[in-house]
Design a protein around this motif. Sequence first.
Motif, PDB file in Angstrom:
ATOM      1  N   LEU A 425      13.127 -31.353 -18.892  1.00  0.00           N
ATOM      2  CA  LEU A 425      14.399 -30.774 -19.350  1.00  0.00           C
ATOM      3  C   LEU A 425      14.470 -30.823 -20.878  1.00  0.00           C
ATOM      4  N   ASP A 426      14.907 -29.714 -21.477  1.00  0.00           N
ATOM      5  CA  ASP A 426      15.121 -29.727 -22.931  1.00  0.00           C
ATOM      6  C   ASP A 426      16.468 -29.120 -23.303  1.00  0.00           C
ATOM      7  N   ASP A 427      17.319 -28.878 -22.293  1.00  0.00           N
ATOM      8  CA  ASP A 427      18.592 -28.224 -22.576  1.00  0.00           C
ATOM      9  C   ASP A 427      19.756 -28.869 -21.821  1.00  0.00           C
ATOM     10  N   ILE A 428      19.651 -30.185 -21.583  1.00  0.00           N
ATOM     11  CA  ILE A 428      20.688 -30.839 -20.808  1.00  0.00           C
ATOM     12  C   ILE A 428      21.531 -31.741 -21.694  1.00  0.00           C
ATOM     13  N   ASN A 429      22.821 -31.704 -21.481  1.00  0.00           N
ATOM     14  CA  ASN A 429      23.766 -32.566 -22.182  1.00  0.00           C
ATOM     15  C   ASN A 429      23.506 -34.022 -21.807  1.00  0.00           C
ATOM     16  N   GLN A 443      23.548 -42.484  -4.349  1.00  0.00           N
ATOM     17  CA  GLN A 443      23.138 -41.853  -3.105  1.00  0.00           C
ATOM     18  C   GLN A 443      21.869 -42.479  -2.512  1.00  0.00           C
ATOM     19  N   GLY A 444      21.394 -43.566  -3.102  1.00  0.00           N
ATOM     20  CA  GLY A 444      20.305 -44.314  -2.491  1.00  0.00           C
ATOM     21  C   GLY A 444      18.935 -44.147  -3.100  1.00  0.00           C
ATOM     22  N   ALA A 445      18.841 -43.565  -4.304  1.00  0.00           N
ATOM     23  CA  ALA A 445      17.531 -43.457  -4.951  1.00  0.00           C
ATOM     24  C   ALA A 445      16.972 -44.853  -5.222  1.00  0.00           C
ATOM     25  N   LEU A 446      15.669 -45.001  -5.075  1.00  0.00           N
ATOM     26  CA  LEU A 446      15.039 -46.296  -5.348  1.00  0.00           C
ATOM     27  C   LEU A 446      14.989 -46.584  -6.843  1.00  0.00           C
ATOM     28  N   ASP A 447      14.785 -45.533  -7.651  1.00  0.00           N
ATOM     29  CA  ASP A 447      14.781 -45.681  -9.105  1.00  0.00           C
ATOM     30  C   ASP A 447      15.014 -44.302  -9.718  1.00  0.00           C
ATOM     31  N   VAL A 448      15.642 -44.283 -10.874  1.00  0.00           N
ATOM     32  CA  VAL A 448      15.882 -43.051 -11.627  1.00  0.00           C
ATOM     33  C   VAL A 448      15.676 -43.379 -13.100  1.00  0.00           C
ATOM     34  N   PHE A 449      14.884 -42.542 -13.808  1.00  0.00           N
ATOM     35  CA  PHE A 449      14.662 -42.813 -15.223  1.00  0.00           C
ATOM     36  C   PHE A 449      14.301 -41.515 -15.933  1.00  0.00           C
ATOM     37  N   HIS A 450      14.478 -41.502 -17.248  1.00  0.00           N
ATOM     38  CA  HIS A 450      14.067 -40.344 -18.030  1.00  0.00           C
ATOM     39  C   HIS A 450      13.250 -40.817 -19.226  1.00  0.00           C
ATOM     40  N   THR A 451      12.191 -40.069 -19.512  1.00  0.00           N
ATOM     41  CA  THR A 451      11.217 -40.439 -20.533  1.00  0.00           C
ATOM     42  C   THR A 451      11.167 -39.368 -21.609  1.00  0.00           C
ATOM     43  N   PRO A 452      11.239 -39.751 -22.905  1.00  0.00           N
ATOM     44  CA  PRO A 452      11.143 -38.741 -23.972  1.00  0.00           C
ATOM     45  C   PRO A 452       9.788 -38.041 -23.935  1.00  0.00           C
ATOM     46  N   ILE A 453       9.795 -36.721 -24.037  1.00  0.00           N
ATOM     47  CA  ILE A 453       8.557 -35.943 -24.074  1.00  0.00           C
ATOM     48  C   ILE A 453       8.697 -34.826 -25.105  1.00  0.00           C
ATOM     49  N   GLN A 454       7.576 -34.235 -25.458  1.00  0.00           N
ATOM     50  CA  GLN A 454       7.585 -33.077 -26.353  1.00  0.00           C
ATOM     51  C   GLN A 454       7.231 -31.846 -25.537  1.00  0.00           C
ATOM     52  N   MET A 455       8.074 -30.812 -25.616  1.00  0.00           N
ATOM     53  CA  MET A 455       7.903 -29.623 -24.797  1.00  0.00           C
ATOM     54  C   MET A 455       7.415 -28.450 -25.642  1.00  0.00           C
ATOM     55  N   PRO A 460      12.007 -31.369 -28.479  1.00  0.00           N
ATOM     56  CA  PRO A 460      12.116 -32.661 -27.781  1.00  0.00           C
ATOM     57  C   PRO A 460      12.777 -32.456 -26.417  1.00  0.00           C
ATOM     58  N   GLY A 461      12.366 -33.211 -25.445  1.00  0.00           N
ATOM     59  CA  GLY A 461      12.949 -33.117 -24.111  1.00  0.00           C
ATOM     60  C   GLY A 461      12.798 -34.435 -23.381  1.00  0.00           C
ATOM     61  N   VAL A 462      13.142 -34.406 -22.079  1.00  0.00           N
ATOM     62  CA  VAL A 462      13.015 -35.615 -21.256  1.00  0.00           C
ATOM     63  C   VAL A 462      12.311 -35.247 -19.953  1.00  0.00           C
ATOM     64  N   LEU A 463      11.535 -36.171 -19.471  1.00  0.00           N
ATOM     65  CA  LEU A 463      10.969 -36.087 -18.131  1.00  0.00           C
ATOM     66  C   LEU A 463      11.889 -36.903 -17.227  1.00  0.00           C
ATOM     67  N   LEU A 464      12.614 -36.219 -16.329  1.00  0.00           N
ATOM     68  CA  LEU A 464      13.549 -36.887 -15.422  1.00  0.00           C
ATOM     69  C   LEU A 464      12.843 -37.150 -14.102  1.00  0.00           C
ATOM     70  N   THR A 465      12.863 -38.405 -13.664  1.00  0.00           N
ATOM     71  CA  THR A 465      12.131 -38.806 -12.459  1.00  0.00           C
ATOM     72  C   THR A 465      13.033 -39.579 -11.512  1.00  0.00           C
TER      73      THR A 465
END
Length: 562
Positions: A425-429, A443-455, A460-465
Amino acid sequence: MNTLYLDIFSGISGDMFLGAFIDLGVDVHTLERELEKLQLEGWQIRAARGQKANIEGVKFDVRLEHQHRDEHSHGRTHSHPHLQRQGRDHAHDRPGTSPAQGVHGGPLVETSQGQVELSVFETNVPPRFRLYFHDSKGKATAPPAPATVTLETIRPGKKRRAFKFKHQGDYLEATEELPEPHEFTAVLHMKRGTRTERYETEFVENHHHHDHGHSHGPDDQPDEHGRNFSEIQELIERSALSDWVKQKSVAVFHRIAVAEGQIHGLPPEQVHFHEVGAVDSIIDIVGACVALELLGKPRVLAGPVVEGSGFIQCAHGRFPLPAPATLSVLGARGIEVTQCDEPHELVTPTGAALLAEFVESFGPMRGLVATKIGYGLGTRDNKTRPNVLRAILGELPDSVSQLSDFRSGNNDWETDTVAAVETNLDDINAEILGHFVEKAFAQGALDVFHTPIQMKKNRPGVLLTELCAAADADKFSELMLRETSAFGVRRHIAERRKLKREFLTVKTAFGEVTVKVGKLNGKMVQATPEFESCRKLAAQAGVPLKVIYEAATSQIRMTNDE
């Protein structure tokens, strides 16, 4: 290596297991001949091709013959598979007498065009009405259009409930489950042209097809509690079945006996089975072992165990899913269970015991080359997935087989599989991103995280996992597409190795602290003070949080050195 993979995305029961095996090529006549070695009377097996949600497969049924045997008769009472059961002549109902009983254990109602048997079927599924139709001579006939038939129950207090029906093979089956108890006045309404005929009969517990141990072999006496494990073991071991089938059949029953014993506080040998002590369940379990032998005793693997949600009416009363015995059987083997939003039981105790006994490991298919695929059809029409068991027979390359051996390995770590759902993602608030993380955890996710990346274009953007149970991958994919600016997501299945975890309490100069410990092969390899425990103690003692952490960590090292 000859391998069987059970794709249990929609659960498993004994009849689905056997239906899938027959679809794979197990000869039903050979299966029946082997089952005759049990010397049980009063049963027949039927395997018929059908469809569930447009998927063609085999529906396997064990049908019981409820009939009196003359003391001089020594013949068997089961008929050949694939043949429709023929009706028998029955006396007409007379005022002041109990109605005649049909071959499925239900009362017979005399109509203007023949007889209708009102049966209740409740083997491995919640109880439902089934209507079987016969002509005036007692010969089975095709059911009428479901829209022309309704059945109404009248219980004490004039409580009424109407049931509609659908076609299901050679009978009509109610579209809704039948609540307990099974004692009421039954009123059958049948449309005949422009008029509607009405027939009334009393329906009581001993008139319906009850599968809690009320079917008996040639030497059995009726027992309201069903057979116990010792009786079933003796029945199997005195048979002429192969040694392997005997061993495996007894082992499957023993798993259920241990589970039931834990529930009731009894040793396994004294456990009286309810549903699984009946003739049809004995045929299901022994038949499953016979079918595996007929397939050459392949190595058995399976997908993750998925169970429905809601409640089930079983011999113990109304219980939430998974059923008590199912959960206990799977837990004893260390098999993980994930519930889905299907509001019905998907895994029966029989299905759970078969998985626990035969499946070497659970997870997604890996390197399997399919040579045959079979589908075993269930009874119910599910809401979220086809009610089928897919069995895949194929070859597993030696390299993959060795990897599978390593996965079960010599280490005592815990293993499982998870789904990883991700997007760039590179266009999210940033506030929306934070809201998504909170919602996914809720809602029961085991883990949620976002990592800075270059797109692209150096943006600049994030990898949402998201990490979640494999069965929940669709749910969290949809959540990511709905709640973020993503136009697509990537998914893959990942294997995990987890240290066995324990929680210990260590004493410090400031008080007690809870510590999470990770062990491998019995030795502590990780230890972390629990944040909430440290935070609470720091507030009580009036010292910095890091002081509590250091004190707890020091005590952990001392404990480990000892």
